[in-house]
Write a protein that holds these residues in place. Structure first.
Motif, PDB file in Angstrom:
ATOM      1  N   UNK A  23       0.812  -1.218   0.000  1.00 36.76           N
ATOM      2  CA  UNK A  23       0.000   0.000   0.000  1.00 36.76           C
ATOM      3  C   UNK A  23       0.840   1.260   0.000  1.00 36.76           C
ATOM      4  N   UNK A  24       2.102   1.128   0.424  1.00 38.76           N
ATOM      5  CA  UNK A  24       2.960   2.290   0.626  1.00 38.76           C
ATOM      6  C   UNK A  24       3.072   2.669   2.082  1.00 38.76           C
ATOM      7  N   UNK A  25       2.226   2.052   2.947  1.00 36.50           N
ATOM      8  CA  UNK A  25       2.271   2.307   4.377  1.00 36.50           C
ATOM      9  C   UNK A  25       3.448   1.610   5.037  1.00 36.50           C
ATOM     10  N   UNK A  26       3.615   1.858   6.337  1.00 39.60           N
ATOM     11  CA  UNK A  26       4.780   1.352   7.057  1.00 39.60           C
ATOM     12  C   UNK A  26       4.871  -0.170   7.010  1.00 39.60           C
ATOM     13  N   UNK A  27       3.787  -0.864   7.316  1.00 40.10           N
ATOM     14  CA  UNK A  27       3.840  -2.317   7.460  1.00 40.10           C
ATOM     15  C   UNK A  27       4.187  -3.005   6.141  1.00 40.10           C
ATOM     16  N   UNK A  44       7.722  -9.238  -6.224  1.00 38.59           N
ATOM     17  CA  UNK A  44       6.962  -8.246  -6.985  1.00 38.59           C
ATOM     18  C   UNK A  44       6.017  -7.529  -6.030  1.00 38.59           C
ATOM     19  N   UNK A  45       5.989  -6.202  -6.090  1.00 33.76           N
ATOM     20  CA  UNK A  45       5.053  -5.416  -5.288  1.00 33.76           C
ATOM     21  C   UNK A  45       3.704  -5.348  -6.005  1.00 33.76           C
ATOM     22  N   UNK A  46       2.619  -5.524  -5.243  1.00 31.31           N
ATOM     23  CA  UNK A  46       1.264  -5.487  -5.797  1.00 31.31           C
ATOM     24  C   UNK A  46       0.494  -4.351  -5.122  1.00 31.31           C
ATOM     25  N   UNK A  63       4.247   4.676  -4.212  1.00 31.52           N
ATOM     26  CA  UNK A  63       4.608   3.277  -4.432  1.00 31.52           C
ATOM     27  C   UNK A  63       5.448   3.116  -5.690  1.00 31.52           C
ATOM     28  N   UNK A  64       5.060   3.817  -6.745  1.00 32.95           N
ATOM     29  CA  UNK A  64       5.831   3.770  -7.995  1.00 32.95           C
ATOM     30  C   UNK A  64       7.243   4.297  -7.767  1.00 32.95           C
TER      31      UNK A  64
END
Length: 328
Positions: A23-27, A44-46, A63-64
């Motif tokens: 998501x781009x968040x910390x976790x 791979x990031x989803x 995120x990008x």
């Protein structure tokens, strides 16, 4: 015992290549970075853009940017996660998110075919889920909280951080100067989870310092007990179901003790139709089953958004959009 993030990822052994819900968040940032370090070129990031808040575009842009700088492949899917009448926004977003994960894992021959997907829910999330289940009077399935591993749409899903605290995750990121975004809805105390996080968890820290360990252990005990009940339900379904259509027979159900009958009915509703009866609905259904001693006894009871009804000598559930079946 709670774990460090590094220890949790060292113990994590999914089939590769691995997709990480990001998501781009910390976790999710910490999980993505730790997995990319462990398996370079195999992660791979989803990213799922739900489009539910103004910040969604910023989350996607972050995120990008981060994945480009970290040289981690990123796949993005924008979805319509608006909830239907009578459906909770959280449930609608969750359903849309998992559909998106499955879609992102299905790729053409030019891309890596993902075999497993990791989600970054952690020990605090697990305890929040357990507390919500307790507040609703849940049974063992609810008290089991979130599973560490499950299969959906032919993909293996994992939650490798369920024994890692939220505070440790942020410390891990700070030590490495890895940036992340803050979701503004996480501090909105109109949501029950956020009130638990802001008000209840600090009180637990003060009164029960080891609550993350003990609550997580209780959830694991409940999950183990639920597994035994599921095994019993599978065996009982084989005894009470008709061979021609797989529907449980009323006569077969009547041979079971009340607790065992309730267990097999809950399992049947969940596995055959994906619905869960309330305690009151299940109690009324069991009362009708006990009273069903003649061919003319009719059963037609609301369960979830549909109805359970008698079909000949068996039971079936009909969803809200299904047509009435022919008379039996």
């Amino acid at each position: 015992m709670t774990q460090s993030l590094d220890a949790a990822v060292r113990a994590f052994e999914p089939a590769l290549p691995l997709g990480v819900a990001f998501s781009g968040g910390a976790d999710s940032t910490a999980l993505l970075m730790a997995c990319a370090i462990k398996w370079p070129g195999q992660v791979v990031a989803l990213h799922v853009n739900h489009g539910l808040q103004a910040a969604a575009t910023d989350f996607e842009a972050h995120s990008v940017d981060l994945c480009t700088r970290m040289n981690v492949p990123l796949r993005v899917l924008r979805v319509d996660a608006k909830h239907a009448p009578g459906q909770s926004p959280e449930d609608a977003a969750r359903i849309a998110r998992y559909k998106a994960f499955s879609a992102l894992a299905l790729v053409d021959s030019a891309q890596i075919a993902i075999k497993s997907i990791a989600i970054a829910q952690h020990a605090d999330d697990q305890v929040e889920t357990l507390l919500l289940a307790l507040s609703r009077g849940a049974g063992l399935r609810g008290l089991s909280a979130m599973p560490a591993q499950w299969v959906r749409d032919g993909l293996d899903f994992y939650r490798p951080l369920l024994r890692v605290s939220a505070a440790h995750i942020r410390e891990w990121l700070a030590e490495r100067a890895i940036p992340f975004v803050e979701d503004p809805t996480n501090t909105d105390q109109r949501f029950t989870r956020n009130r638990i996080r802001a008000q209840l968890l600090p009180a637990l820290d003060a009164v029960f310092p080891t609550w993350r360990d003990t609550f997580t252990r209780s959830a694991a005990h409940a999950a183990q007990a639920q597994g035994l009940l599921d095994d019993m339900a599978i065996a009982d379904l084989q005894l009470v179901c008709r061979s021609e259509d797989g529907l449980p027979t009323i006569k077969g159900l009547q041979t079971l003790a009340k607790a065992r009958q309730g267990n097999v009915l809950r399992y049947w509703f969940a596995k055959a139709y994906g619905v869960i009866p309330s305690a009151a609905q299940l109690a009324e259904l069991q009362h009708q089953i006990a009273a069903c001693v003649t061919r003319g006894h009719r059963i037609h009871l609301k369960v979830a958004q549909g109805f359970v009804e008698r079909r000949g000598g068996g039971l079936a559930w009909r969803g809200p959009l299904e047509q009435d079946p022919p008379a039996v």
